[in-house]
Design a protein around this motif. Sequence first.
Motif, PDB file in Angstrom:
ATOM      1  N   PHE A  78      -1.167  -2.717  -4.410  1.00  0.00           N
ATOM      2  CA  PHE A  78      -0.631  -3.663  -5.379  1.00  0.00           C
ATOM      3  C   PHE A  78      -0.718  -5.047  -4.757  1.00  0.00           C
ATOM      4  O   PHE A  78      -0.250  -5.249  -3.636  1.00  0.00           O
ATOM      5  CB  PHE A  78       0.836  -3.342  -5.710  1.00  0.00           C
ATOM      6  CG  PHE A  78       1.009  -2.037  -6.444  1.00  0.00           C
ATOM      7  CD1 PHE A  78       1.138  -2.027  -7.826  1.00  0.00           C
ATOM      8  CD2 PHE A  78       1.026  -0.836  -5.762  1.00  0.00           C
ATOM      9  CE1 PHE A  78       1.288  -0.822  -8.513  1.00  0.00           C
ATOM     10  CE2 PHE A  78       1.173   0.368  -6.437  1.00  0.00           C
ATOM     11  CZ  PHE A  78       1.317   0.375  -7.813  1.00  0.00           C
ATOM     12  N   VAL A  79      -1.347  -5.977  -5.461  1.00  0.00           N
ATOM     13  CA  VAL A  79      -1.452  -7.362  -5.018  1.00  0.00           C
ATOM     14  C   VAL A  79      -0.493  -8.165  -5.883  1.00  0.00           C
ATOM     15  O   VAL A  79      -0.675  -8.234  -7.099  1.00  0.00           O
ATOM     16  CB  VAL A  79      -2.893  -7.905  -5.154  1.00  0.00           C
ATOM     17  CG1 VAL A  79      -2.967  -9.354  -4.694  1.00  0.00           C
ATOM     18  CG2 VAL A  79      -3.880  -7.029  -4.377  1.00  0.00           C
ATOM     19  N   ASN A  80       0.533  -8.744  -5.257  1.00  0.00           N
ATOM     20  CA  ASN A  80       1.585  -9.459  -5.995  1.00  0.00           C
ATOM     21  C   ASN A  80       2.093  -8.630  -7.175  1.00  0.00           C
ATOM     22  O   ASN A  80       2.175  -9.106  -8.301  1.00  0.00           O
ATOM     23  CB  ASN A  80       1.105 -10.844  -6.438  1.00  0.00           C
ATOM     24  CG  ASN A  80       1.021 -11.802  -5.264  1.00  0.00           C
ATOM     25  OD1 ASN A  80       1.352 -11.466  -4.135  1.00  0.00           O
ATOM     26  ND2 ASN A  80       0.579 -13.012  -5.526  1.00  0.00           N
ATOM     27  N   GLU A  81       2.389  -7.380  -6.879  1.00  0.00           N
ATOM     28  CA  GLU A  81       2.999  -6.415  -7.807  1.00  0.00           C
ATOM     29  C   GLU A  81       2.068  -5.910  -8.907  1.00  0.00           C
ATOM     30  O   GLU A  81       2.491  -5.176  -9.794  1.00  0.00           O
ATOM     31  CB  GLU A  81       4.294  -6.972  -8.411  1.00  0.00           C
ATOM     32  CG  GLU A  81       5.336  -7.275  -7.365  1.00  0.00           C
ATOM     33  CD  GLU A  81       6.666  -7.707  -7.957  1.00  0.00           C
ATOM     34  OE1 GLU A  81       6.814  -7.762  -9.196  1.00  0.00           O
ATOM     35  OE2 GLU A  81       7.582  -7.983  -7.150  1.00  0.00           O
ATOM     36  N   GLU A  93       0.842  -1.197   0.000  1.00  0.00           N
ATOM     37  CA  GLU A  93       0.000   0.000   0.000  1.00  0.00           C
ATOM     38  C   GLU A  93       0.870   1.237   0.000  1.00  0.00           C
ATOM     39  O   GLU A  93       1.822   1.338   0.756  1.00  0.00           O
ATOM     40  CB  GLU A  93      -0.902   0.048   1.239  1.00  0.00           C
ATOM     41  CG  GLU A  93      -1.716   1.332   1.300  1.00  0.00           C
ATOM     42  CD  GLU A  93      -2.544   1.504   2.561  1.00  0.00           C
ATOM     43  OE1 GLU A  93      -3.227   2.532   2.674  1.00  0.00           O
ATOM     44  OE2 GLU A  93      -2.493   0.625   3.445  1.00  0.00           O
ATOM     45  N   TYR A  94       0.508   2.177  -0.861  1.00  0.00           N
ATOM     46  CA  TYR A  94       1.036   3.532  -0.784  1.00  0.00           C
ATOM     47  C   TYR A  94      -0.064   4.329  -0.115  1.00  0.00           C
ATOM     48  O   TYR A  94      -1.186   4.393  -0.624  1.00  0.00           O
ATOM     49  CB  TYR A  94       1.347   4.090  -2.178  1.00  0.00           C
ATOM     50  CG  TYR A  94       2.629   3.534  -2.756  1.00  0.00           C
ATOM     51  CD1 TYR A  94       3.852   4.145  -2.486  1.00  0.00           C
ATOM     52  CD2 TYR A  94       2.623   2.386  -3.539  1.00  0.00           C
ATOM     53  CE1 TYR A  94       5.033   3.630  -2.997  1.00  0.00           C
ATOM     54  CE2 TYR A  94       3.800   1.869  -4.060  1.00  0.00           C
ATOM     55  CZ  TYR A  94       5.000   2.497  -3.779  1.00  0.00           C
ATOM     56  OH  TYR A  94       6.173   1.989  -4.275  1.00  0.00           O
ATOM     57  N   GLY A  95       0.254   4.907   1.046  1.00  0.00           N
ATOM     58  CA  GLY A  95      -0.789   5.572   1.806  1.00  0.00           C
ATOM     59  C   GLY A  95      -0.355   6.884   2.434  1.00  0.00           C
ATOM     60  O   GLY A  95       0.820   7.234   2.471  1.00  0.00           O
ATOM     61  N   ASP A  96      -1.350   7.584   2.944  1.00  0.00           N
ATOM     62  CA  ASP A  96      -1.225   8.913   3.529  1.00  0.00           C
ATOM     63  C   ASP A  96      -2.030   8.867   4.824  1.00  0.00           C
ATOM     64  O   ASP A  96      -3.215   8.529   4.808  1.00  0.00           O
ATOM     65  CB  ASP A  96      -1.802   9.911   2.523  1.00  0.00           C
ATOM     66  CG  ASP A  96      -1.956  11.329   3.022  1.00  0.00           C
ATOM     67  OD1 ASP A  96      -2.226  11.551   4.216  1.00  0.00           O
ATOM     68  OD2 ASP A  96      -1.844  12.243   2.185  1.00  0.00           O
TER      69      ASP A  96
END
Length: 182
Positions: free
Chosen positions: A154-157, A32-35
């Motif tokens: 992203f799930v498995n890239e 996860e890219y998160g804020d």
Amino acid sequence: MSQTSDGDGLLIPISEHDNIQGTIDAQIVLVEYGDYQCLSCGEVHKMIQEIQQQIQLCFVFRHFPRIHIHPQAQKAAEAAEAAAAQNKFWQMHNLLFANQSALNNGYLLEYANQIELDLDRFLRDMTNHVHTERVTQNIQSGIQSGVSSTPALFVNEIRYRDAWDIERLITAIAQARNSQSM
């Protein structure tokens, strides 16, 4: 690295520098890219915690503070990294998401105290912006993988682009697991 993605693949592989729950060699790796100030990220955080109760996976959190929208997100990300330097990233991570509307300096110090960080070290790290480069590296890796908003999973890239719904995310994870075992 001038490579950028079309937004469907994770270009920067997971490394020991990432904040990781689980083992890197798990069948399912969720990035996860998160804020920390993003309300949708807070909802996804709850979903991921629920999924982790049901499915064994490797979860990686990378910072993507959107400071033009969320002015406290950068400091919160740096606070999480300051906690990581004291081996308490996930405790701080969970507190930041639990208290998304209270992320100013006083609260960050309160959270550091709550999880029993060395407060002098935490304050020094925050004052000197010791972890800014780490957060910037996460942002750059996200941009290279086509991330422009949060949350981004992203799930498995492979970029997850379906609805932010636990059933659909579990289905995407199951499909990724099934394609791994083929």
